[in-house]
Design an enzyme around this catalytic site. Structure first.
Site, short mmCIF file in Angstrom:
data_model
loop_
_atom_site.label_atom_id
_atom_site.label_comp_id
_atom_site.label_asym_id
_atom_site.label_seq_id
_atom_site.Cartn_x
_atom_site.Cartn_y
_atom_site.Cartn_z
N LEU A 264 -25.52 39.10 -58.23
CA LEU A 264 -26.31 40.07 -57.47
C LEU A 264 -26.37 39.64 -56.02
CD1 LEU A 264 -29.34 40.50 -59.91
CD2 LEU A 264 -27.57 42.21 -59.46
N GLU A 419 -21.26 29.25 -46.38
CA GLU A 419 -20.16 28.86 -47.27
C GLU A 419 -20.26 27.40 -47.67
OE1 GLU A 419 -16.02 27.34 -48.22
OE2 GLU A 419 -17.53 26.66 -46.82
N GLU A 420 -20.68 26.54 -46.74
CA GLU A 420 -20.74 25.12 -47.05
C GLU A 420 -21.69 24.82 -48.20
OE1 GLU A 420 -18.63 23.18 -46.15
OE2 GLU A 420 -18.11 23.28 -44.03
#
Length: 740
Positions: A264, A419-420
């Site tokens: 989700l 992202e990390e």
């Protein structure tokens, strides 16, 4: 009479219709043709590509990187928010910006160290005297390391806790490493020190906890990253190697996506599961340390000598631990204390999105992405990729604003947040607009770290994209050489193809290592990951040495990684060339026969490794062989149709039909039920695998598990995985065949 009149009218109408159609398709595609006919039949313009390549400027890339790395910009921090504003400013520029750009906001679950109560690693004697304390921060060699926003090294998603125990050395923290230790040592209540590599970050702690280990330390072994160099005089700032106090930060979680909102979008009002339901993160306190501190601990250990493969670069023999330290050590009878105070927060994070709208097929998208957040300054990871993306958008945006070019298909650019921390691909890949885009997306181009060093191009991709990568790389000069990027690539990474002979080796996208993961593994979008890499024949470094440390700065990048920024430019030219071909070609530059070759390669390896074992259980691989052959036959047939068609002179619907077959090929390999125990992996060919056999992942893992356990239910699962991959390949082959 009425019947004859009606027949005459109908006949005349039919003749008129035929005449109109014949007249329409007989129109020369010249100036007298309707504009939409000319646009629909337009193919990629090589002069546009040539102009684009010439415009990409090394100095612009350099200044992009300088701006992006001025301050640390870990996800959700003020520095990260500043990069959001910077990206939007660039993409909304009236002279060089995109058609439109916007931010997409999320509320994501992240983990941080406690600024007021730093994590600590210490050695304490029986009288509770502290004999040794590991560094809490890396040593400053340049002003950048003194920035107060440099985050203390920590293991993201490690729980807070205070544990103590005798120390043991567990190599890479693999299950097999702990099993070896457990044969002679009681691991219950111990703290394990492990080196990076060989196993995922979080698994080092997950595996250890299964044997009663109560805490884990992780360090970067100089044998693995520095070619054995350990002294300050030989490492940064004197070379590209990691200095002794350097610590690799990282996200210690397995699944990608927000951990509280799986499948989700992490929006304000999204349902969030209890954090107790999160899996794939360390169950015990975990902390990374520098190798100078690791050396002090490891060289004092008691016990048997560690195996030869566990030895490293320190000036001592690595031992397993007694558990604990040797009697002659100043640490004798002492315990290691690990105190972590990490905290979890739900914070605001954003993707920055931009678009150049297509002129002919605006409903078909090519997505180009790179993540924006870093652990500290992040000059290489990820800002080298962001600097390249900004230069590509500057040149393309200028061409659009000046009315000199507009792509056939739409191009979407994404600067991904967090992202990390594992939110890779986009902050939420199932967010409403993104799941809808997936059905219309031609391909995803990922340039995460654009330049590791300046030796050669390296790429991983869906096999269908191999041909466009080759085409693009042949048109770009390799920095510091007199040859093309393609020819230079062959020198470093090559393989022998049954169809082409010796060609550059394009790796497979088999794991969740970067932003492409959600696109290929979950959405089935043909993807590629492009970077410039270092010469691995000259170093054992598993990645560039300053990775995820406070030393990954503009100074490091401009001094040691790519001093003239020519490798950055080569990546920009190669990736940008690929982008233009995907966006502008009348027929998508994908090759199904290359996909067939990869399936045949996987099949041959499966036969060698597993056929006899399966046959012994009365499980035949014959149906898989037929499916692979059927895929080859239909791919050859489609290639022949493409070769024999003059699509410029035919109805645009034919090109659209073939393009849909090419675009949806990777989607045909999706099976949402294939891997119920692997979060967000649905592509049955390129999913992650634990097996060392480079073949179909579900089959390989299932056979190896069955062989290990000997249980009938596990062999049944191997048979099931064989059937899954067989039917996926056969089904994908049908999508390449003529319509029913």
């Amino acid at each position: 009479m009425l019947k004859e009149v009606l027949l005459g009218v109908l006949g005349g109408a039919a003749a008129l219709t035929v005449g109109i159609l014949l007249g329409h398709f007989a129109i020369e595609k010249g100036s007298s043709a309707p504009e939409w006919v000319r646009d629909a039949s337009q193919d990629v313009d090589e002069s546009i590509i040539k102009k684009f390549l010439a415009e990409l400027d090394t100095n612009e890339i350099k200044e992009n990187l300088r701006e992006l790395t001025k301050v640390p910009h870990m996800a959700t921090t003020p520095g990260d928010e500043a990069t959001v504003a910077f990206m939007l400013k660039r993409w909304q520029d009236p002279k060089t910006g995109l058609d439109s750009a916007w931010r997409e906001d999320y509320k994501v679950y992240l983990s941080f160290p406690n600024k007021d109560n730093p994590n600590k690693v210490s050695v304490v004697d029986p009288e509770n005297q502290v004999l040794f304390t590991a560094r809490e921060r890396e040593k400053a060699y340049k002003p950048e390391q003194q920035d107060p926003e440099v985050v203390q090294p920590f293991a993201a998603y490690s729980p807070a806790g205070n544990v103590k125990g005798k120390l043991v050395y567990a190599n890479q923290g693999k299950m097999s490493d702990y099993e070896l230790l457990n044969r002679t040592l009681d691991l219950r209540g111990t703290i394990a020190i492990t080196r990076y590599g060989g196993e995922g970050r979080s698994k080092k702690a997950i595996n250890g906890a299964m044997f009663g280990v109560v805490g884990v330390l992780v360090y970067t072994e100089p044998y693995d990253i520095n070619d054995g160099l350990v002294s300050e005089s030989e490492t940064y700032p004197h070379s590209w190697y990691l200095p002794p106090s350097g610590v690799e930060r990282g996200s210690y979680n397995i699944d990608f996506g927000d951990l509280l909102t799986p499948y989700l979008a992490a929006k304000e009002d999204t349902y969030r599961r209890p954090k107790e339901e999160i899996t794939g993160i360390p169950p015990i306190p975990t902390q990374p340390i520098g190798f100078e501190d690791a050396q002090r601990l490891i060289c004092e250990l008691d016990g048997e000598d560690a195996p030869a493969g566990w030895q490293g670069a320190f000036d001592c023999t690595y031992k397993l631990g007694g558990p604990g330290f040797k009697a002659t050590s100043s640490f004798t009878n002492s315990t290691v204390h690990l105190d972590t105070y990490n905290i979890e927060k739900i914070e605001n994070s954003a993707n920055v999105m931009g678009v150049i709208r297509g002129s002919v097929e605006p409903d078909r998208y090519v997505i180009y992405g790179n993540h924006r957040d870093s652990w500290v300054h992040g000059a290489i990871d990820p800002s080298s990729g962001t600097a390249v993306m900004l230069e590509i958008t500057r040149v393309l945006g200028k061409m659009v604003k000046e009315g000199k070019w507009r792509p056939r298909r739409s191009i979407i650019f994404g600067s991904w947040g967090a992202e990390e921390f594992g939110l890779i691909g986009s902050a939420e890949y199932t967010e409403e607009y993104f799941s809808k885009l997936s059905e219309r997306t031609v391909a995803y181009i990922n340039v995460d770290i654009s330049v590791f060093a300046n030796a050669t191009l390296r790429a991983s991709a869906s096999p269908a994209a191999q041909s466009v990568l080759f085409t693009a790389s042949k048109q770009v000069d390799a920095p510091g050489t007199t040859m093309s990027v393609y020819d230079n690539w062959i020198r470093y990474y090559n393989r022998t193809s049954p169809n082409y002979g010796i060609i550059p080796n394009v790796g497979f996208l088999t794991g969740a290592g970067s932003d492409y993961a959600a696109f290929i593994h979950y959405l089935g979008i043909t993807s590629m990951d492009i970077s410039y890499y270092y010469d691995q024949s000259k170093t054992r470094a598993r990645i560039y040495p300053a990775y995820h440390t406070a030393y990954d700065t503009f100074d490091y990048a401009s001094t040691y990684i790519d001093p003239g920024f020519t490798s950055h430019q080569a990546v920009a030219r190669t990736a940008g060339n690929v982008l233009l071909r995907l966006a502008d070609s009348l027929l998508l530059p994908f090759n199904c026969s290359d996909y067939a070759e990869s399936l045949e390669q996987y099949f041959a390896q499966a036969v060698t490794a597993f056929e006899a074992k399966l046959a012994a259980k009365a499980i035949s691989m014959e149906s898989l062989k037929k499916a692979v052959q059927f895929f080859r036959d239909t791919a050859t047939k489609l290639d022949r149709l493409i070769r024999d068609s003059d699509l410029v002179k035919e109805t645009p619907l034919k090109a659209r039909r073939i393009n849909d077959q090419l675009m949806l090929l990777d989607r045909a390999f999706l099976d949402p039920l294939a891997f119920p125990d692997k979060y967000a992996f649905r592509h049955v060919i390129w999913a992650s695998r634990s097996s060392s056999v480079a073949t179909f992942p579900g089959l390989a893992d299932a056979v190896e598990k069955a062989e290990s356990s000997g249980l009938k239910e596990d062999w049944d699962q191997a048979h099931k995985q064989l059937s899954i991959v067989t039917q996926a390949i056969a089904g994908a082959a049908h999508t390449l065949d003529d319509v029913i």
